[in-house]
Design an enzyme around this catalytic site. Structure first.
Site, mmCIF file in Angstrom:
data_model
loop_
_atom_site.group_PDB
_atom_site.id
_atom_site.type_symbol
_atom_site.label_atom_id
_atom_site.label_comp_id
_atom_site.label_asym_id
_atom_site.label_seq_id
_atom_site.Cartn_x
_atom_site.Cartn_y
_atom_site.Cartn_z
ATOM 1 N N ASP A 66 0.856 -1.174 0.000
ATOM 2 C CA ASP A 66 0.000 0.000 0.000
ATOM 3 C C ASP A 66 0.899 1.233 0.000
ATOM 4 O O ASP A 66 1.786 1.355 0.859
ATOM 5 C CB ASP A 66 -0.906 0.002 1.238
ATOM 6 C CG ASP A 66 -1.943 1.095 1.187
ATOM 7 O OD1 ASP A 66 -2.980 0.891 0.524
ATOM 8 O OD2 ASP A 66 -1.721 2.158 1.802
ATOM 9 N N ASN A 74 -2.364 12.691 -4.265
ATOM 10 C CA ASN A 74 -3.511 13.112 -5.086
ATOM 11 C C ASN A 74 -3.906 14.552 -4.783
ATOM 12 O O ASN A 74 -4.214 15.324 -5.694
ATOM 13 C CB ASN A 74 -4.709 12.190 -4.856
ATOM 14 C CG ASN A 74 -4.722 11.003 -5.781
ATOM 15 O OD1 ASN A 74 -4.083 11.002 -6.814
ATOM 16 N ND2 ASN A 74 -5.452 9.982 -5.396
ATOM 17 N N ASP A 83 -2.073 9.007 -10.579
ATOM 18 C CA ASP A 83 -2.022 7.917 -11.564
ATOM 19 C C ASP A 83 -0.588 7.655 -12.020
ATOM 20 O O ASP A 83 -0.181 6.505 -12.187
ATOM 21 C CB ASP A 83 -2.894 8.254 -12.780
ATOM 22 C CG ASP A 83 -4.386 8.182 -12.481
ATOM 23 O OD1 ASP A 83 -4.766 7.712 -11.386
ATOM 24 O OD2 ASP A 83 -5.172 8.596 -13.356
ATOM 25 N N GLU A 109 -4.764 2.174 -4.218
ATOM 26 C CA GLU A 109 -3.307 2.218 -4.161
ATOM 27 C C GLU A 109 -2.727 0.957 -3.544
ATOM 28 O O GLU A 109 -1.583 0.936 -3.105
ATOM 29 C CB GLU A 109 -2.819 3.465 -3.408
ATOM 30 C CG GLU A 109 -3.107 3.489 -1.939
ATOM 31 C CD GLU A 109 -4.478 4.088 -1.574
ATOM 32 O OE1 GLU A 109 -4.685 4.327 -0.380
ATOM 33 O OE2 GLU A 109 -5.325 4.303 -2.457
#
Length: 189
Positions: A66, A74, A83, A109
């Site tokens: 993770d 983000n 992304d 993620e």
């Protein structure tokens, strides 16, 4: 003569249609088995692989990864930046996981690595290598480097059902997160 030319023409058209059908079928198979953002195996492929391992009563291991503080990536760089980070991490995973190991995006993620032969590819060593590689490989976004870290949870199947093994890896991942991130933990019963 006319029949021969007509037959050759029909054969050529049929060959073209079969080729187009094969290309379309191959592309649809690729889309059905691949996460479109990272180009890694999707959840469906991961579950098929695990089902095969369970049927063969094979010993296998799993690592859940993770990305740490991904929400802030983000928030700071937008979803396009997030992304790009996901794609970057997928490249790091592919570089460190040889062919018999299945690498996939588990969701958001989170990424998953299925190791079919834990004697040949030690999950702890693999997790340690990937966690270190991510920390040592800054991701360059536009004109500056973004520091990324990852946490990992490891579990061994030991003939437990896949659902149990995934939960164990998730518990180990949570432990790695709560103990400071940028590390791996092995599930301990």
């Amino acid at each position: 003569f006319v029949l021969t030319i007509g037959g050759a023409f029909l054969f050529d058209r049929l060959s073209l249609h079969l080729h187009q059908h094969f290309v379309l079928y191959s592309y649809q198979s690729y889309l059905a088995s691949t996460d479109q953002l990272t180009r890694l195996a999707n959840r469906h492929v991961i579950l098929e692989k695990v089902t095969t391992l369970e049927k063969n009563r094979a010993s296998w291991g799993v690592i859940l990864f993770d990305l740490d503080h991904f929400k802030s990536v983000n928030d700071t760089h937008g979803h396009a930046g997030g992304d790009a980070v996901l794609r970057h991490f997928s490249i790091v995973l592919n570089e460190h996981c040889p062919a018999p190991i299945t690498v996939g995006r588990y969701g958001g993620e989170e990424f998953i690595v299925i190791i079919p032969d834990c004697d040949l590819y030690e999950p702890i060593h693999l997790a340690e290598t990937i966690v270190a590689a991510v920390q040592q490989t800054p991701f360059v976004m536009q004109d500056h480097a973004v520091s990324i870290t990852v946490s990992a949870g490891i579990a061994y199947a030991h003939h437990h059902p896949a659902e149990t093994v995934f939960k164990q890896a998730d518990i180990a991942l949570y432990e790695a997160k709560t103990q400071g991130r940028n590390q791996y933990r092995l599930y301990q019963s």
